[in-house]
Write a protein that holds these residues in place. Structure first.
Motif, mmCIF file in Angstrom:
data_model
loop_
_atom_site.group_PDB
_atom_site.id
_atom_site.type_symbol
_atom_site.label_atom_id
_atom_site.label_comp_id
_atom_site.label_asym_id
_atom_site.label_seq_id
_atom_site.Cartn_x
_atom_site.Cartn_y
_atom_site.Cartn_z
ATOM 1 N N GLN A 47 46.742 37.364 37.658
ATOM 2 C CA GLN A 47 46.554 38.119 38.906
ATOM 3 C C GLN A 47 45.157 37.870 39.456
ATOM 4 O O GLN A 47 44.207 37.716 38.694
ATOM 5 C CB GLN A 47 46.682 39.616 38.634
ATOM 6 N N SER A 48 45.048 37.881 40.763
ATOM 7 C CA SER A 48 43.722 37.845 41.389
ATOM 8 C C SER A 48 43.126 39.243 41.298
ATOM 9 O O SER A 48 43.848 40.196 41.032
ATOM 10 C CB SER A 48 43.840 37.425 42.850
ATOM 11 N N ASN A 50 42.188 42.877 41.856
ATOM 12 C CA ASN A 50 42.812 43.914 42.669
ATOM 13 C C ASN A 50 42.344 45.270 42.162
ATOM 14 O O ASN A 50 41.532 45.343 41.242
ATOM 15 C CB ASN A 50 44.344 43.790 42.618
ATOM 16 N N TRP A 54 40.063 44.731 38.142
ATOM 17 C CA TRP A 54 38.925 44.363 38.994
ATOM 18 C C TRP A 54 38.594 42.880 38.961
ATOM 19 O O TRP A 54 38.107 42.310 39.916
ATOM 20 C CB TRP A 54 37.678 45.169 38.569
ATOM 21 N N GLY A 56 40.990 40.644 37.778
ATOM 22 C CA GLY A 56 42.242 39.930 37.593
ATOM 23 C C GLY A 56 42.683 39.926 36.142
ATOM 24 O O GLY A 56 42.131 40.639 35.305
#
Lengths: 278, 327
Positions: A47-48, A50, A54, A56
Motif C-alpha cells: 500500500q502507498s 495512507n 503512514w 504504507g
C-alpha cells in the motif's frame, strides 16, 4: 558539571543531543508509539502511505511505520554497544602503547595499523559470510573487531603528550604505580577525546550495521533500519513507486549518524580551544 | 632511508596478516563452512577441483596445520588462487582481473576528485569562518558524511534514473549495442556519472572537515601572524603558508581513510550493478564462493596497502622532517 553545561551551550552539541534523545525515547517507547506489531503480516501488501499506514505496507503486508519505530531499537543498540566495546579497546591499547612506549608501543601500534589498513567492510563481509549463526551479537562482534583501531591511534598520541606534562612526572617521582598514573592522572585528562571517540565508533557501527543488513549478511528476520532497506531493495520498492519505504529508514540512519557526528564535533571544539569561534 | 625500510616492512607484515586471516577463518569456524560450499557444488565440479578445494580449506586433510599453512602461502605468492566455484571452471584470478579495471577507474578517479574538492572547500571555509557559508557547510558535511553511501546511491538512482530517466539504471556500459571507440567511451562515462557522484558527494564531507580543522589550528600559529604582520597578500598566506602546512595530516589521513572509502564504494557498486570488485564480492557471498571471496579480500587489502605506500613515499617530498629522520 562545568563541562556538561558548556557542552549543551554549544549549538551543535544541543542539536546533536536533542536528536539523540529523540531516538532514545522512540526506542524505549516503541511498543506504545508503533500502532501495530512490526512482524504482523496480515495487511494488504504494497500500500502507498495512507491514514491507516503512514508509510504504507511491505510486500508481505507489514506496516512500515511500525517497523521503522521498532527498528530504532536495534540500530541504536548496535551503535551504543559497539561504541562502548570499540572505545574500551581503543583506550586500553592506546593508553598502554602511549604510556609505556618502546617495544610495547611498536608491537601494539603495528597491530593497530594493520587493522586500520585492512578495509573494514570487506573484512566484515568475509567474517559474516563464514559465520553461519546469524544474530545481532554476531554483528556487534564483527563490527567491534574492525572499529577500534582509529581511536587507539588518536588516544596513543594524546597519551604521549600528556606523559611529558609536569603533573604526570610529579606522580612518577612520588613513586605511583603505572596503573595508577594511567587511570588517575592520564585517563581523566583525555575524557573529552575518549567521548569524541565513542561517538565516532558509534557512527561507524550504525553505518556498518546498515550496510551489512542491506547486503542480507545480517539477520534478515530482525527488525532494524538496515533490514527494512534490505527488504525494500529485494522487493524492488522503487519500481513499485514505494519510495518512502526506502527513503525513511535511510534518512533516519543519516540523522542518527549526524547526531553522533554533531556531538563529536562539539566535543572537539570544546577540547581544542583553537577550533572555537573567536 | 630508514623511513622507507620501515614502510616496506609494514607493507609485508600487513599483507601477511591478510593472507593469514584468509587461511585461519574457515578453519576457525565450527563445522568448516567450506564443506557446505563443496556439498552445494558437488555435482557440478569434477573430482580434481573438489580435492583442490578440500586442500585449500583444510577438509579431510591429514597434514598438520603448519604444512598446510606453508603450502597455502606458497600457492598465494605464486598467484594461484584456485578455481571459482560459481564461475566454474574459470580461475579466480581470471574472474577477478575482469572486475578490477572497473573499480580502479571509477573509485580511483572519484576519490581523487572528492579529496581535492573537499580540501579546497575546507581551505575556503576556514578562511572565512564567520560567514554564512561556513555555518551551512559544516552541518551539511557532517550530514553527508554520516549518510549511508548505499542509501544515497539508491536515492539518486531513483530520482535521476527511474523518475527522470536521465541516466541508466545500472551496469558499466550499454549492453545491447556494438559500440566501439568514442561511442563506447561515451557510454562508459555516461554509466559512471551516478556512481561517481555518489562517491564524491559522500566522501567529500570528511576531507572538508579535516582540512578545515587543520587550517584553523595552523591559522592561529605564530608564523601566520608574522606573515600577516609583514603585510603579505591574503592569497599567499592562505595557500603558501597555512594550507601547505595544514594539508599534512589530511594527507596521512587520506591513505588511512582509503579503507573506509573503499567500503562505501563497494556498496555503491552493488546498488548500481557496476561490474567491479564490490559487485563481484557481493555475488561471491550470495553464491558462497569462498575462493573468490578470499581473493577479493586479499586484492582490496593489497590495493589499499599500495595506495598507502605511495602516499608514504609522497609524504617524504611534502614534509622535510621525514627526510632528515627527525620524525
Amino acid at each position: 558539571m562545568k563541562y556538561i553545561l558548556a557542552f549543551f551551550k554549544n549549538r551543535k552539541a544541543a542539536v546533536g543531543a536533542s536528536l539523540f534523545i529523540f531516538f532514545v525515547i522512540v526506542a524505549i517507547f516503541a511498543p506504545y508509539i508503533a500502532p501495530y506489531s512490526p512482524t504482523y503480516m496480515g495487511f494488504t501488501p504494497l500500500q502507498s502511505p495512507n491514514a491507516k499506514h503512514w508509510l504504507g505496507t511491505t510486500a508481505t503486508g507489514q506496516d512500515i511505520f511500525s517497523r521503522v519505530v521498532w527498528g530504532t531499537r536495534l540500530s541504536l543498540m548496535v551503535g551504543i554497544i559497539v561504541g562502548l566495546i570499540a572505545t574500551t579497546v581503543s583506550v586500553i591499547i592506546g593508553l598502554t602503547a602511549g604510556y609505556f612506549g618502546g617495544k610495547v608501543d611498536d608491537i601494539l601500534m603495528t597491530i593497530t595499523n594493520i587493522f586500520l589498513v585492512i578495509p573494514g567492510l570487506p573484512l566484515i563481509i568475509i567474517l559474516a559470510a563464514y559465520i553461519t549463526v546469524k544474530g545481532i551479537w554476531t554483528i556487534i562482534f564483527v563490527i567491534s573487531i574492525t572499529g577500534w583501531a582509529w581511536g587507539a591511534r588518536v588516544l596513543r598520541s594524546q597519551t604521549m603528550t600528556l606523559k611529558n606534562r609536569d603533573f604526570v612526572k610529579a606522580s612518577t617521582v612520588v613513586g605511583e604505580r603505572s596503573s595508577h598514573i594511567i587511570f588517575f592522572d592520564i585517563f581523566p585528562n583525555m575524557l573529552g577525546l575518549i567521548v569524541a571517540n565513542f561517538f565516532g565508533a558509534a557512527i561507524y557501527a550504525v553505518l556498518s550495521e546498515a550496510g551489512l543488513e542491506f547486503l542480507g549478511l545480517g539477520d534478515s528476520s530482525a527488525v532494524s533500519w538496515g533490514t527494512i532497506l534490505y527488504w525494500a531493495q529485494n522487493n524492488q520498492a522503487i519500481l513499485f513507486g514505494l519510495w518512502q519505504w526506502m527513503a525513511v529508514p535511510g534518512l533516519l540512519i543519516a540523522l542518527l549518524g549526524m547526531s553522533f557526528a554533531l556531538m563529536n564535533f562539539a566535543v572537539d571544539e570544546l577540547t581544542n580551544p583553537r577550533l572555537r569561534k573567536r | 632511508m630508514r623511513y622507507i625500510v620501515r614502510r616496506i616492512i609494514f607493507f609485508i607484515i600487513t599483507a601477511w596478516a591478510a593472507l593469514t586471516i584468509n587461511f585461519i577463518l574457515p578453519r576457525l569456524m565450527p563445522g568448516n563452512p567450506a564443506e557446505v560450499m563443496i556439498a552445494k557444488f558437488q555435482g557440478r565440479l569434477n573430482p580434481q577441483a573438489i580435492s583442490a578445494l578440500e586442500i585449500a580449506f583444510g577438509i579431510n586433510v591429514h597434514q598438520n596445520m603448519l604444512i598446510q599453512y606453508v603450502d597455502y602461502l606458497r600457492r598465494m605468492i605464486s598467484g594461484n588462487f584456485g578455481i571459482s566455484v560459481s564461475f566454474y571452471p574459470t580461475t579466480v584470478a581470471k574472474v577477478l582481473s575482469q572486475a578490477v579495471p572497473w573499480t580502479i577507474g571509477l573509485f580511483g578517479i572519484s576519490t581523487v576528485i572528492a579529496f581535492l574538492l573537499g580540501t579546497i572547500l575546507g581551505i575556503r571555509t576556514s578562511w572565512r569562518r564567520s560567514s554564512a557559508s561556513s555555518s551551512v557547510v559544516v552541518p551539511l558535511s557532517l550530514f553527508l558524511n554520516s549518510m549511508p553511501y548505499f542509501w544515497f546511491a539508491l536515492v539518486i538512482l531513483y530520482v535521476f534514473s527511474f523518475e527522470m530517466g536521465w541516466f541508466p539504471l545500472g551496469g558499466a556500459y550499454s549492453s545491447n549495442e556494438n559500440l566501439t571507440g568514442f561511442a563506447l567511451i561515451g557510454s562508459i562515462l555516461y554509466h559512471a556519472i551516478l556512481p561517481a557522484t555518489t562517491i564524491i558527494v559522500t566522501a567529500m564531507g570528511g576531507w572538508l572537515l579535516t582540512m578545515r580543522n587543520n587550517m584553523i589550528s595552523v591559522l592561529s600559529d605564530d608564523f601566520v601572524t608574522f606573515a600577516r604582520a609583514k603585510g603579505l597578500p591574503d592569497r599567499v598566506i592562505e595557500y603558501k603558508y597555512a594550507a601547505r602546512n595544514a594539508i599534512l595530516p589530511s594527507f596521512t589521513g587520506f591513505a588511512m581513510a582509503l579503507g573506509f572509502i573503499i567500503s562505501g564504494a563497494l556498496l555503491t557498486e552493488i546498488v548500481f550493478s557496476y561490474p567491479g570488485v564490490g559487485y563481484l564480492l557481493y555475488q561471491s557471498v550470495l553464491n558462497i564462493d569462498y575462493p573468490l571471496m578470499q581473493a577479493i579480500f586479499l586484492f582490496i587489502t593489497i590495493a589499499v596497502l599500495v595506495a598507502n605506500f605511495i602516499a608514504d613515499i609522497a609524504y617524504i617530498f611534502l614534509d622535510p622532517r621525514v627526510r632528515t629522520g627527525s620524525e
